[in-house]
Scaffold this active site. Structure first.
Site, PDB file in Angstrom:
ATOM      1  N   HIS A 364     -19.321  29.759  65.437  1.00  0.00           N
ATOM      2  CA  HIS A 364     -18.697  28.636  66.143  1.00  0.00           C
ATOM      3  C   HIS A 364     -17.339  28.264  65.584  1.00  0.00           C
ATOM      4  CE1 HIS A 364     -22.566  28.536  68.073  1.00  0.00           C
ATOM      5  NE2 HIS A 364     -21.910  27.983  69.069  1.00  0.00           N
ATOM      6  N   ARG A 471     -19.165  21.318  74.486  1.00  0.00           N
ATOM      7  CA  ARG A 471     -20.089  21.458  73.354  1.00  0.00           C
ATOM      8  C   ARG A 471     -20.192  20.112  72.651  1.00  0.00           C
ATOM      9  NH1 ARG A 471     -17.560  26.823  73.047  1.00  0.00           N
ATOM     10  NH2 ARG A 471     -19.193  28.414  73.006  1.00  0.00           N
ATOM     11  N   ARG A 507     -23.228  19.775  77.770  1.00  0.00           N
ATOM     12  CA  ARG A 507     -24.437  20.389  77.239  1.00  0.00           C
ATOM     13  C   ARG A 507     -25.095  19.424  76.253  1.00  0.00           C
ATOM     14  NH1 ARG A 507     -23.868  25.988  74.154  1.00  0.00           N
ATOM     15  NH2 ARG A 507     -22.871  24.760  72.531  1.00  0.00           N
ATOM     16  N   GLU A 605     -29.647  32.123  77.613  1.00  0.00           N
ATOM     17  CA  GLU A 605     -29.098  32.598  76.336  1.00  0.00           C
ATOM     18  C   GLU A 605     -30.057  33.511  75.592  1.00  0.00           C
ATOM     19  OE1 GLU A 605     -26.360  29.488  74.354  1.00  0.00           O
ATOM     20  OE2 GLU A 605     -28.135  28.400  75.002  1.00  0.00           O
ATOM     21  N   ASN A 628     -22.774  34.667  74.491  1.00  0.00           N
ATOM     22  CA  ASN A 628     -22.678  34.860  73.037  1.00  0.00           C
ATOM     23  C   ASN A 628     -24.071  35.008  72.431  1.00  0.00           C
ATOM     24  OD1 ASN A 628     -20.025  34.238  73.544  1.00  0.00           O
ATOM     25  ND2 ASN A 628     -20.202  32.118  72.864  1.00  0.00           N
ATOM     26  N   ASP A 629     -24.926  34.062  72.797  1.00  0.00           N
ATOM     27  CA  ASP A 629     -26.284  34.142  72.262  1.00  0.00           C
ATOM     28  C   ASP A 629     -27.084  35.236  72.950  1.00  0.00           C
ATOM     29  OD1 ASP A 629     -26.651  32.366  70.092  1.00  0.00           O
ATOM     30  OD2 ASP A 629     -26.319  30.699  71.469  1.00  0.00           O
ATOM     31  N   ARG A 639     -24.850  36.860  65.207  1.00  0.00           N
ATOM     32  CA  ARG A 639     -23.444  36.668  65.565  1.00  0.00           C
ATOM     33  C   ARG A 639     -22.607  36.113  64.416  1.00  0.00           C
ATOM     34  NH1 ARG A 639     -23.924  31.651  69.910  1.00  0.00           N
ATOM     35  NH2 ARG A 639     -21.739  31.265  69.461  1.00  0.00           N
ATOM     36  N   CYS A 676     -20.392  30.999  80.452  1.00  0.00           N
ATOM     37  CA  CYS A 676     -19.515  30.245  79.551  1.00  0.00           C
ATOM     38  C   CYS A 676     -19.442  30.878  78.165  1.00  0.00           C
ATOM     39  CB  CYS A 676     -19.953  28.795  79.456  1.00  0.00           C
ATOM     40  SG  CYS A 676     -21.655  28.605  78.951  1.00  0.00           S
TER      41      CYS A 676
HETATM   42  C1  PEP Z   1     -23.238  31.053  74.258  1.00  0.00           C
HETATM   43  O1  PEP Z   1     -24.205  31.213  73.526  1.00  0.00           O
HETATM   44  O2  PEP Z   1     -22.697  31.970  74.898  1.00  0.00           O
HETATM   45  C2  PEP Z   1     -22.648  29.722  74.419  1.00  0.00           C
HETATM   46  C3  PEP Z   1     -21.736  29.476  75.308  1.00  0.00           C
HETATM   47  O3  PEP Z   1     -23.068  28.772  73.565  1.00  0.00           O
HETATM   48  P1  PEP Z   1     -22.604  28.697  72.028  1.00  0.00           P
HETATM   49  O4  PEP Z   1     -21.539  29.714  71.813  1.00  0.00           O
HETATM   50  O5  PEP Z   1     -22.145  27.309  71.767  1.00  0.00           O
HETATM   51  O6  PEP Z   1     -23.869  29.032  71.290  1.00  0.00           O
HETATM   52 MG    MG Z   2     -25.292  29.509  72.737  1.00  0.00          MG
END
Ligand code: PEP
Ligand code: MG
Length: 761
Positions: A364, A471, A507, A605, A628-629, A639, A676
């Protein structure tokens, strides 16, 4: 054996430099294995030879003189095969290469193992004996284990060897390179400013000071405070403690005596080091000595010394806290872990780059950096943060590298890139007010991800059509306590109001994983698979309800709010989450507010959510994919872990198939599907997602102009063709190249600078 191993590694870790480390290695191993010879050969990239770097038993004059090419001798054979060779008599081996200077003709038994770090063969560790015998299995296992453990230490010593802090700049190697992971694109040339978290002794940087008297008095002041604190505690516990326990306090006070730690710290200060750096050096060296002791009682004393050191440091830092830090205009912030609070500390006009020792490209911290448009390198694990403070560095956020003491060649290479970047952003500014539409008229809505307060203005400025992900945990991370309902309401309004009537997707709190709240620590063995996202907030409805109430109240009169639930892995979580939102809404209506119930959505996710997306879609108003997740969980690649960053493929065929499946399935339920994750902000990724049928792409505002430029530069047919080609491939590297090729062919090559591979070496 384990104990010997631990001690050797500790001792090597404490060595001052590479030579010191290697000498300890050969001496200790020779003694532990009772052999006559132990030597280390290391690869020298300049000569492409393996050089004898240290030896116990061979002619010491051969050190640094004798070297072997990768095809020479048994050493070369070991390198070639990347496995140990154990010989009864090396002198009769066909690969034996006699080197006169070493005096090794008298040794017959030979065991050599490669030293391998991250797939690279750094060198070879060899033991030899005069007798003719094979080393037994236990000995071989010992040497292999030793080599595996030492490989990381040697690699670290090799890279950090180039940095020196003294005034003798002749010792500083030019262009010392440190590899990390690309965090946020861009280049920065500036001054490294190391921020250490409070009371973290190991993170204190070295810093030269010419105000010796000032440093001494700073140290003495803090020391006296700690001594007093100890005396106060000792007195207050006097009644309850037995004599020997009471005596422990005297031991602590003695440790801090002028003849002990304090005296040594003062000595280092006199040599020109600032007080916190001197304290760190002295404490670390004592801790290391204690940790190496055989007696468990004495070994435990290392903890006491570390604790005393931390207390003195905390007092020094407290004293400094009132003095504002002055940051140079070209600050490149270096920290073990970059936090949102740190980002807030440096004035934005002075912050030009970020370097994080921990974390990876999708941590993050990196995501925040991208949204701020600050070039960032993550996971530079070998960077000697304590020695880099105040140094001139270059940060390459494309390839994930940091260079210290840059040469003029290196500097002018990166100056050119900076100039090109400026030209590109000027070009992109021109399309700011133009729509996001393909050449053949397909409209592709581009929304933004926000978190920091500054994101809103930047996003509007770059033509965002909505917020696809706010976020909410980011403002929580900057606080000392959970923000109150009113506080939250005020900060949510600051997102909703400027964007109205455009949609703002908020969120619910997504903590856990790499997002920690200082006041709500979650300590787990495996945080990514643990208590995070909706799992935490459903267990704490009081936190969830206050947050949802604040969101609803903030939206009163604007009606542009959507609420989104993160990390959902089953339908019960959706039902419970939706019920709580309904409850909060009903309460507010009862209280007399006029608030329209917002759309509620869930994030996809985790793989379970992807496969069940139709069932999820039936329960909500929209779906948003957190790629991402989703990538992390599909590929089982953390990650945040730089060690496996190379395996984190956003364009892995399985990930792409999952993304295609999710949008097609969810559309069968006629809900909007957005994405996203960071992939939406990558020009190539955006085109693929558009071709898959995603209704909205949400990304950090920095990337929005690039993505818009990509969308405007293609037809839907071209994007569909790219998707078709890509889905036929089974190799993520090939997919990456194919996308880059397509962008180049479509005249969009300027948008993809994924690596600066031709930098001077
Ligand atoms: C994701 O997981 O792609 C996402 C947008 O949430 P974050 O990156 O905050 O975990
Ligand atoms: Mg996420």
């Amino acid at each position: 054996m384990l104990d010997i191993l631990r001690k050797i590694v500790q001792e090597v870790n404490a060595a001052k430099d590479l030579d010191g480390a290697l000498n300890i290695i050969v001496r200790r191993i020779q003694r532990a294995m009772k052999t006559q010879v132990c030597s280390v050969y290391l690869f020298d990239p300049k000569t492409e030879h393996y050089v004898l770097m240290a030896t116990e038993g061979l002619n010491p004059n051969a050190v640094g003189e004798v070297s072997l090419s990768p095809s020479e001798g048994v050493v070369g054979k070991i390198v070639d095969r990347a496995e140990p060779i154990n010989l009864e008599d090396a002198t009769v081996h066909p690969s034996y290469h006699y080197v006169m200077e070493t005096g090794e003709e008298q040794f017959h038994a030979f065991l050599g193992v490669p030293i391998i770090h991250q797939r690279k063969i750094l060198g070879v560790l060899v033991v030899q004996q005069t007798t003719r015998r094979r080393f037994d299995e236990g000995e071989e296992a010992f040497l292999v284990t030793m080599s595996a453990q030492l490989a990381g230490v040697i690699a670290h010593a090799e890279v950090t060897g180039g940095i020196n802090v003294g005034s003798d700049t002749s010792k500083v190697r030019n262009d010392a390179k440190f590899d990390g992971v690309a965090g946020a694109p861009g280049v920065a040339i500036g001054t490294a400013i190391v921020i250490a978290p409070p009371a973290d002794l190991d993170a204190v940087p070295d810093q030269l000071s010419d105000n010796i008297e000032g440093e001494l008095s700073h140290f003495r002041h803090a020391l006296e405070k700690v001594r007093n604190d100890i005396r106060v505690v000792a007195r207050s516990l006097a009644q309850r403690l037995k004599g020997e326990d009471q005596a422990l306090f005297d031991v602590y006070l003695r440790m801090l005596d002028d003849n002990a730690l304090a005296g040594e710290v003062e000595e280092v200060i006199h040599q020109g080091q600032w007080a916190p750096g001197a304290l760190r050096q002295v404490v670390q060296s004592h801790v290391q000595q204690f940790e190496m002791m055989d007696d468990p009682y004495l070994r435990e004393r290392a903890t006491d010394i570390r604790d005393l050191g931390r207390r003195v440091l905390a007092n020094m830092q407290q004293e400094c806290a009132s003095t504002p830090v002055s940051y140079p205009d070209d600050t490149i912030l270096v920290a073990e872990e970059i936090t949102p609070a740190m980002l807030g500390e440096v004035p934005t006009d002075k912050l030009i780059g970020l370097v994080s020792i921990l974390g990876s490209g999708n941590s993050h911290a990196a995501i925040l950096a991208r949204s701020m448009g600050i070039p960032t390198v993550m996971g530079v694990v070998d960077l000697p943060a304590t020695r880099i403070h105040g140094k001139h560095i270059i940060l390459d956020g494309y390839s994930g590298r940091v260079f210290a003491n840059p040469s003029t060649d290196m500097r002018s290479f990166y100056d050119d890139i900076l100039r090109e970047e400026q030209q590109l952003s000027k070009g992109l500014e021109a399309i700011r007010d133009l729509p996001s539409v393909t050449e053949d008229g397909h409209v592709m809505p581009l929304w933004v991800n926000t978190g920091l307060a500054t994101d809103v203005a930047l996003s509007l400025d770059r033509g965002a059509e909505g917020i696809g992900l706010y976020r909410t945990e980011v403002p929580f991370m900057i606080k000392q306590f959970f923000p109150s309902e009113m506080e939250q309401q005020i900060s949510y309004r600051k997102q909703l109001e400027p964007f109205a009537p455009r949609v703002v997707t908020m969120r619910t709190l997504d903590i856990g994983g790499d997002k920690a709240l200082p006041y709500f620590p979650i300590e787990e063995e495996n945080p990514s698979l643990g208590w995070r996202g909706i799992r935490v907030t459903l267990d704490h409805p009081e936190i969830f309800l206050v947050q949802v109430r604040a969101m609803l109240l903030a939206s009163e009169g604007l009606d542009n709010l959507r609420i989104m639930l993160p990390m959902v892995s089953n339908v019960m979580e959706i039902d419970e989450g939706v019920a709580l939102v309904n409850q909060a809404h009903a309460e507010l209506i009862d209280e007399g507010h006029e608030i329209i119930k917002p759309d509620i959505g869930v994030m996809v996710e985790v793989p379970a959510a992807a496969f069940q997306v139709r069932a999820f879609a039936r329960r909500v108003d929209f779906i948003s994919v957190g790629s991402n997740d989703l990538t992390q969980y599909m590929l089982a690649v953390d990650r945040n872990n730089p060690r496996v960053a190379g395996l984190y493929y956003s364009y892995h065929p399985s990930v792409l198939q999952a993304l295609q499946f999710v949008v097609s399935e969810a559309h069968k339920e006629h809900v909007q599907v957005s994405i996203c994750g960071e992939m939406a902000g990558d020009p190539g990724g955006a085109l693929l997602l558009m071709a898959m049928g995603y209704d909205v792409l949400s990304m950090n505002s920095t990337n929005l102009p690039r993505v818009k430029s990509a969308v405007r530069g293609v037809t839907t047919k071209q994007a569909a063709q790219l998707l078709e080609d890509v889905l036929q491939k089974d190799n993520p590297e090939e997919i990456k190249s194919l996308i880059a090729e397509m962008l180049h062919d479509s005249g969009l090559g300027r948008l993809v600078r994924s690596t600066v591979s031709n930098a001077p070496r």
